[in-house]
Design an enzyme around this catalytic site. Sequence first.
Site, mmCIF file in Angstrom:
data_model
loop_
_atom_site.group_PDB
_atom_site.id
_atom_site.type_symbol
_atom_site.label_atom_id
_atom_site.label_comp_id
_atom_site.label_asym_id
_atom_site.label_seq_id
_atom_site.Cartn_x
_atom_site.Cartn_y
_atom_site.Cartn_z
ATOM 1 N N ASP A 171 52.599 33.865 39.478
ATOM 2 C CA ASP A 171 53.658 33.291 38.643
ATOM 3 C C ASP A 171 53.921 34.100 37.381
ATOM 4 O O ASP A 171 53.182 35.017 37.052
ATOM 5 C CB ASP A 171 53.295 31.832 38.281
ATOM 6 C CG ASP A 171 51.857 31.688 37.789
ATOM 7 O OD1 ASP A 171 51.245 32.705 37.429
ATOM 8 O OD2 ASP A 171 51.351 30.556 37.773
ATOM 9 N N ASN A 202 46.160 18.782 35.755
ATOM 10 C CA ASN A 202 46.984 17.837 36.529
ATOM 11 C C ASN A 202 47.085 18.241 38.002
ATOM 12 O O ASN A 202 47.922 17.727 38.735
ATOM 13 C CB ASN A 202 48.393 17.728 35.921
ATOM 14 C CG ASN A 202 49.159 19.048 35.965
ATOM 15 O OD1 ASN A 202 48.662 20.059 36.446
ATOM 16 N ND2 ASN A 202 50.376 19.029 35.435
ATOM 17 N N HIS A 259 47.848 21.304 39.113
ATOM 18 C CA HIS A 259 48.810 22.356 39.476
ATOM 19 C C HIS A 259 48.093 23.600 39.991
ATOM 20 O O HIS A 259 46.977 23.921 39.572
ATOM 21 C CB HIS A 259 49.814 22.661 38.356
ATOM 22 C CG HIS A 259 49.330 23.429 37.175
ATOM 23 N ND1 HIS A 259 49.419 22.950 35.889
ATOM 24 C CD2 HIS A 259 48.794 24.664 37.065
ATOM 25 C CE1 HIS A 259 48.953 23.856 35.047
ATOM 26 N NE2 HIS A 259 48.557 24.902 35.737
ATOM 27 N N GLU A 317 53.887 22.150 39.723
ATOM 28 C CA GLU A 317 53.520 20.920 39.019
ATOM 29 C C GLU A 317 53.544 19.725 39.981
ATOM 30 O O GLU A 317 54.098 19.815 41.082
ATOM 31 C CB GLU A 317 54.506 20.685 37.865
ATOM 32 C CG GLU A 317 54.521 21.790 36.809
ATOM 33 C CD GLU A 317 53.307 21.797 35.885
ATOM 34 O OE1 GLU A 317 52.267 21.187 36.233
ATOM 35 O OE2 GLU A 317 53.396 22.424 34.815
#
Length: 241
Positions: free
Chosen positions: A67, A136, A138, A143
């Site tokens: 990314d 979380n 990811h 996400e």
Amino acid sequence: MRIIRTANYQEMSQAAANIITDKVRSAGKLTLGLATGSTPQGVYEQLISNHDRNGTSYRNVQTVNLDEYINLAIDDPNSYHSFMKKNLFDLLDIPAENTAIPNGMADDLDRECERYEELIRSKGGIDLQLLGIGGNGHIGFNEPGTLFSSRTHIVSLAESTRQANSRFFPSLEDVPKSAITMGIATILDSKEILLLASGEAKAEAISRLISGDCDESFPASALKLHENVTIIADEEALKYI
Ligand code: GLP
């Protein structure tokens, strides 16, 4: 999913580096999927030290990163381009043209997503993908709520992700609000996946990954659909397991 439990961050890094260097030394041709963040930094240090001591060569290795932030100059110290150059590429013998990171400055970002997917395919797909995990769940910048069928795409970063990553930036306002990331289906196409986790801050996410359901509210749970995943985590990250 196989789990390798290590005493601490140092051992986690060493265990992952051993798996990677074995492959680099034995494979004629290899495409590595690479990650950023604090977690893989120790692995990169071990790869560099192994290259210096044992001459492990990366001349025939291809890399693709997960990314990159959108609208952050490639030479900004916080771009993932800068991170990879500083922490790995400049310290190995890998030719610059063998390395690839999504271009978050592209004029046509949709086209850039397509180009990146094509590029991964042209490299023969990813042999070994390294992953960290967000609090979380990811992976890359996928996400919660991201479709498991997603390919490389543009994402709006969760507030919790921006806050977690603000430690690298002068202030929270400086953290980009969007990014370009390999999709979950892109990651799942990798032949083998290594997910690293260290420290108590990752313990809940690791517990949910190992014991929780497989659904899109928790992106890392997609890894349950893959047949060759190894989690390498230290005692603190595995404290609920
Ligand atoms: C970042 C990256 C992820 C990384 C995660 C965890 O947002 N895009 O690829 O795995 O956050 O980062 P860290 O290893 O610093 O905890």
